[in-house]
Design an enzyme around this catalytic site. Sequence first.
Site, PDB file in Angstrom:
ATOM      1  N   GLY A  30      12.180  32.358  30.641  1.00  6.38           N
ATOM      2  CA  GLY A  30      12.882  31.412  29.776  1.00  6.38           C
ATOM      3  C   GLY A  30      13.331  30.410  30.433  1.00  6.38           C
ATOM      4  N   GLY A  79      19.329  34.618  30.202  1.00  6.93           N
ATOM      5  CA  GLY A  79      19.991  33.179  30.283  1.00  6.93           C
ATOM      6  C   GLY A  79      21.426  33.675  31.043  1.00  6.93           C
ATOM      7  CB  SER A 114      18.165  35.632  35.116  1.00  9.97           C
ATOM      8  OG  SER A 114      19.064  35.382  34.137  1.00  9.97           O
ATOM      9  CG  ASN A 135      10.643  32.283  24.797  1.00 19.81           C
ATOM     10  OD1 ASN A 135      10.447  31.295  23.970  1.00 19.81           O
ATOM     11  ND2 ASN A 135      11.458  33.368  24.495  1.00 19.81           N
ATOM     12  CE  LYS A 186      14.737  32.499  25.719  1.00 16.66           C
ATOM     13  NZ  LYS A 186      15.936  33.057  26.351  1.00 16.66           N
ATOM     14  CG  HIS A 195      13.395  36.899  22.568  1.00 14.72           C
ATOM     15  ND1 HIS A 195      14.763  36.564  22.671  1.00 14.72           N
ATOM     16  CD2 HIS A 195      12.818  36.580  23.535  1.00 14.72           C
ATOM     17  CE1 HIS A 195      14.857  36.020  23.761  1.00 14.72           C
ATOM     18  NE2 HIS A 195      13.906  35.959  24.557  1.00 14.72           N
ATOM     19  CD  GLU A 233      12.534  38.510  27.514  1.00 18.72           C
ATOM     20  OE1 GLU A 233      12.073  37.811  27.942  1.00 18.72           O
ATOM     21  OE2 GLU A 233      13.097  38.180  26.460  1.00 18.72           O
ATOM     22  CD  GLU A 270      17.072  33.928  22.955  1.00 12.86           C
ATOM     23  OE1 GLU A 270      16.327  33.319  22.824  1.00 12.86           O
ATOM     24  OE2 GLU A 270      17.621  33.928  24.179  1.00 12.86           O
TER      25      GLU A 270
HETATM   26  P1  13P Z   1      15.803  33.415  30.876  1.00 16.17           P
HETATM   27  O1  13P Z   1      14.672  33.242  31.675  1.00 16.17           O
HETATM   28  O2  13P Z   1      16.361  31.989  30.458  1.00 16.17           O
HETATM   29  O3  13P Z   1      16.800  34.420  31.079  1.00 16.17           O
HETATM   30  O4  13P Z   1      15.006  33.803  29.354  1.00 16.17           O
HETATM   31  C1  13P Z   1      14.530  35.046  29.399  1.00 16.17           C
HETATM   32  C2  13P Z   1      13.932  35.183  28.054  1.00 16.17           C
HETATM   33  O5  13P Z   1      14.455  35.374  27.050  1.00 16.17           O
HETATM   34  C3  13P Z   1      12.463  34.946  27.881  1.00 16.17           C
HETATM   35  O6  13P Z   1      11.897  35.254  26.653  1.00 16.17           O
END
Ligand code: 13P
Length: 257
Positions: free
Chosen positions: A235, A174, A214, A9, A11, A96, A168, A98
């Site tokens: 991510g 993150g 992560s 992803n 983002k 997601h 997640e 976010e």
């Molecule tokens: P990270 O791998 O940066 O923690 O992000 C995970 C994520 O939100 C994937 O959709």
Amino acid sequence: MRTPLIAGNWKMNKTASEAVRFTRELVQQPLSTSAIDVVIAPPFTALAAVRDSLGPAPAIGLGAQNLHWEDHGAYTGEISAPMLKDLGCRYVILGHSERRAQFGEQDDLIHKKLLAALKHELKPILCVGESLSERESGTTAEVIEQQLNGCLAGFEPARLTNLIIAYEPVWAIGTGKAATPEQAAEVHQLIRRALTAGWSASVAASTRILYGGSVTPQNVEGFLASPDIDGALVGGACLQVDSFATIARLAQKQTGH
Ligand code: 13P
């Protein structure tokens, strides 16, 4: 048998030109996808360029990060499932955390997006996960079940053959603080139980459940070792060719191929 899936992803990262450079490098990696699925989900603006860079019979699937639930109409700034299909997308990330936290997406809206994705034969990667305060207050199971029941309400089990779920935990995204494989496996098992109870044992057995939060080349094998963890939604570590390709290679290796 569930085919392991490694999805990246992106983002809101990479311009179309940066995406092309990344993709050209990625397709040159020694990376076999004979036993796993690998998907990248760039921003909308890079989808066409990435599709072209992946080539005519791509070993890597293309995904989007969101869609609008209607096919077309007066929805300024939005992108529909037919538009994504036309760009070569086969997957779409929905719900997601976010989008839930920053854009007010709730389960009923995600439900409509799932309907649109399935209608147009896009494989949805439905994200669920609890916040830190929900985990600390012991309501993880309740929160996840609520998200599943809300997002998947009313779907006939037969409609869910293409469903993919990503667990997640919000506190792991993150932050560099991934869940432990045990914590993830526990929630993956609870997701499978909820799928059995709400839909069918066959939906529970066939749905791929990814872990996200992560994930790195260093920790991915620990997750994949669990029989209930069918892959990863990556991510930060998907933004460099090396780390993403390494994660995919480790997943392929784990299958014995
Ligand atoms: P990270 O791998 O940066 O923690 O992000 C995970 C994520 O939100 C994937 O959709």
